[in-house]
Scaffold this active site. Structure first.
Site, short mmCIF file in Angstrom:
data_model
loop_
_atom_site.label_atom_id
_atom_site.label_comp_id
_atom_site.label_asym_id
_atom_site.label_seq_id
_atom_site.Cartn_x
_atom_site.Cartn_y
_atom_site.Cartn_z
N CYS A 79 -45.96 31.39 74.97
CA CYS A 79 -47.23 30.71 74.66
C CYS A 79 -48.07 30.64 75.93
CB CYS A 79 -46.96 29.28 74.20
SG CYS A 79 -46.12 29.17 72.63
N CYS A 157 -38.05 25.63 69.98
CA CYS A 157 -39.37 26.26 70.15
C CYS A 157 -40.35 25.57 69.21
CB CYS A 157 -39.27 27.75 69.83
SG CYS A 157 -40.90 28.52 69.73
N GLN A 281 -45.26 39.16 57.47
CA GLN A 281 -46.17 38.44 58.38
C GLN A 281 -45.50 37.14 58.85
OE1 GLN A 281 -47.23 40.42 56.05
NE2 GLN A 281 -48.61 41.62 57.31
N TYR A 310 -53.23 52.40 58.26
CA TYR A 310 -52.31 51.52 59.00
C TYR A 310 -51.87 50.40 58.04
CZ TYR A 310 -55.02 53.81 62.73
OH TYR A 310 -55.68 54.71 63.53
N GLU A 331 -49.43 54.99 56.40
CA GLU A 331 -48.65 54.21 57.36
C GLU A 331 -47.59 55.10 58.00
OE1 GLU A 331 -48.23 51.10 58.82
OE2 GLU A 331 -46.32 51.87 59.57
N ASP A 379 -56.33 48.41 59.50
CA ASP A 379 -55.66 47.30 60.19
C ASP A 379 -54.77 47.91 61.27
OD1 ASP A 379 -54.43 44.96 60.97
OD2 ASP A 379 -53.39 44.59 59.09
N CYS A 406 -56.43 43.28 65.80
CA CYS A 406 -55.63 42.34 66.59
C CYS A 406 -55.98 42.47 68.08
CB CYS A 406 -54.14 42.56 66.36
SG CYS A 406 -53.60 44.23 66.67
N1 SAH Z 1 -51.64 45.22 57.25
C1 SAH Z 1 -50.29 45.60 57.58
C2 SAH Z 1 -49.96 45.48 59.06
C3 SAH Z 1 -50.74 46.38 59.93
S1 SAH Z 1 -50.13 46.37 61.57
C4 SAH Z 1 -49.33 44.75 56.78
O1 SAH Z 1 -49.76 43.92 56.04
O2 SAH Z 1 -48.13 44.96 56.90
C5 SAH Z 1 -50.46 48.02 62.05
C6 SAH Z 1 -49.63 49.06 61.34
O3 SAH Z 1 -50.01 50.34 61.82
C7 SAH Z 1 -48.13 48.96 61.59
O4 SAH Z 1 -47.47 48.89 60.35
C8 SAH Z 1 -47.79 50.27 62.34
O5 SAH Z 1 -46.52 50.77 61.99
C9 SAH Z 1 -48.87 51.19 61.86
N2 SAH Z 1 -49.21 52.34 62.72
C10 SAH Z 1 -49.17 52.42 64.06
N3 SAH Z 1 -49.64 53.60 64.48
C11 SAH Z 1 -49.99 54.30 63.37
C12 SAH Z 1 -50.56 55.61 63.15
N4 SAH Z 1 -50.85 56.40 64.16
N5 SAH Z 1 -50.79 55.99 61.89
C13 SAH Z 1 -50.49 55.17 60.85
N6 SAH Z 1 -49.97 53.94 60.99
C14 SAH Z 1 -49.70 53.51 62.24
#
Ligand code: SAH
Length: 451
Positions: A79, A157, A281, A310, A331, A379, A406
């Site tokens: 933290c 924690c 999550q 993603y 993904e 994402d 993020c």
């Molecule tokens: N919205 C998603 C989380 C996204 S986090 C959920 O609800 O689970 C970002 C994601 O991108 C991760 O799952 C990671 O494995 C993926 N990722 C990372 N690099 C990537 C790439 N080059 N192509 C596709 N996915 C990728």
């Protein structure tokens, strides 16, 4: 006099939560310094345009400084900004988003909505993975010190459920009582490597995973009985068997020691069945707020073809699928896609498909072969979207883009490209605090194509 010469005002924080100050054009990262502090420091790494320094003394504390409630705040490093009061943390995160959009994105007078904070920024995590170190006489169950493989003992924690502290205490006692050696990565000897605990926010059910090096787990029946006696909400105890020396592994083989293999939780109207290995999550409540925003910004009528890049375990896709004609996720991690497919089936959603692979390869191919999209949702991880992904989005000309980020700096970089080349206008920028007390900021952005 020397310490005066080295005194600096901290004006910002970096990605790792380090304080940032400027001196004679040099950016100095002082870990432990907080915005508003005046500190003295000692440089340990000097580069051309920046230096990294150790904090010596807080000469004048920021008016927003408080005594951090966690006992191990200084050593744990989990933290980074817990010593700022929560309101100041939220203001700081809002400012980080606004400044990134202005400085990196080139957006002038950008309107950033007030950040959505947590009602109570403690005990919000639903999962903890604790390395087990030390000896059988004096076990350590806690977290790695920042940038190290050395664990410190953490009794409770404050980001985790109080029951997790009781569980870890029961395991410490078991280690001592039955002389069960913690695993030593250097020698490859010992048994217990780590403990992973997760819970369902919705039902309160708890799963405990005991990760061992090899199959041996002495007196496991007694351990299980003690765990359940002290924490009756435990419904699942699993042994994760791992042959590697890597402490963060959960294992290749899983043995059910008690109860069920999975627990069930909910995000909004969606139900998730969570196993030991499932991605899920860690702050379900704030994630729900984040994804509700994504859904709102996607502004679906039921006719749209949506791409989610993603897509991870498909949580956002599931939210979208209920209101879209179809959703196609891309993904890179095959296990996450397996989870996504299971989650879709569990929620009786049948208009979702997925491709496993790199978004920067798959999505341009899909677009080149005639794929069309009304809405694209991304994402990405902290690195942001690959340039090929942005190019392909621009080519496919969706009406709307929803960007869940993020990391503000990569978000700003990508938005610049989409707005300059792709003719998209920023409609809304909404930061959300999903990881209170850490330096992380999540942001959802709505973009609309200018005709
Ligand atoms: N919205 C998603 C989380 C996204 S986090 C959920 O609800 O689970 C970002 C994601 O991108 C991760 O799952 C990671 O494995 C993926 N990722 C990372 N690099 C990537 C790439 N080059 N192509 C596709 N996915 C990728």
């Amino acid at each position: 006099m020397k310490s005066q010469a080295n005194s600096i005002n901290i004006v910002d924080i970096g990605d790792e939560g380090e304080g940032i100050g400027k001196q004679e054009g040099l950016t100095i990262f002082v870990s432990g310094g907080l915005p508003g502090d005046q500190v003295t420091y000692k440089i340990h790494t000097q580069k051309k345009s920046y230096a990294k320094a150790q904090l010596l003394e807080v000469v004048k504390p920021s008016p927003d400084r408080i005594t951090p409630p966690c006992e191990v705040y200084d050593t744990c490093g989990g933290c980074q900004i817990q010593a700022l009061n929560y309101d100041a943390q939220l203001k700081l995160k809002e400012k980080i988003v606004r400044e990134a959009l202005t400085r990196i994105g080139g957006f002038e007078n950008v309107e950033v909505n007030p950040i959505l904070g947590m009602e109570w920024p403690f005990r919000y995590r639903n999962k903890g993975h604790y390395p087990v170190q030390g000896t059988s006489k004096s076990p350590v169950i806690g977290f790695f010190k920042q940038h190290s493989h050395h664990a410190i003992d953490v009794k409770d924690c404050l980001l985790q459920d109080e029951r997790f502290a009781i569980i870890n205490q029961t395991i410490r006692k078991y280690i001592v009582d039955f002389d069960v050696a913690p695993f030593q990565p250097k020698t490859g000897k010992g048994i217990l490597k780590s403990v992973m605990i997760r819970k369902s926010e919705k039902t309160g059910e708890i799963m405990v995973v005991l990760v061992t090096h090899g199959r041996k787990l002495p007196m496991s029946k007694t351990l299980v009985a003690n765990l359940i006696a002290k924490t009756p909400d435990i419904v699942s105890v699993i042994q994760g068997i791992d042959e590697s020396r890597e402490i963060r592994e959960l294992g290749q083989d899983f043995k059910l020691l008690y109860g069920k293999e999975t627990i069930v939780d909910q995000i909004g109207s969606l139900t998730f069945e969570i196993s030991a290995q499932s991605f899920y999550q860690v702050n379900a409540k704030q994630t729900e707020a984040l994804y509700e925003l994504a859904l709102d910004y996607a502004n679906l009528t039921g006719q749209e073809q949506v791409y989610e890049l993603y897509s991870g375990t498909g949580t956002i896709s599931l939210f979208l699928a209920k209101r879209a004609k179809s959703v196609h996720g891309v993904e890179i991690v095959p296990e996450a896609v397996e989870n996504a497919i299971k989650n879709a089936a569990f929620n009786q959603i049948d208009n979702m498909t997925f491709t496993v692979g790199k978004a920067e390869e798959i999505f341009p191919e899909l677009v080149a072969s005639g794929g069309s999209a009304d809405v694209v949702v991304v994402d990405p991880p902290r690195a942001g979207c690959a340039p090929e992904v942005l190019e392909a989005i621009i080519k496919v000309k969706p009406k709307r883009i929803v960007y869940v980020s993020c990391k503000p700096s990569t978000l700003a970089r990508d938005l610049k490209r989409l707005s300059e080349e792709g003719k998209y206008a920023l409609k809304a920028v909404q930061p959300v605090d999903v990881f209170g007390h850490t330096a992380h900021v999540e942001t959802v952005v709505s973009l609309e194509r200018i005709e």
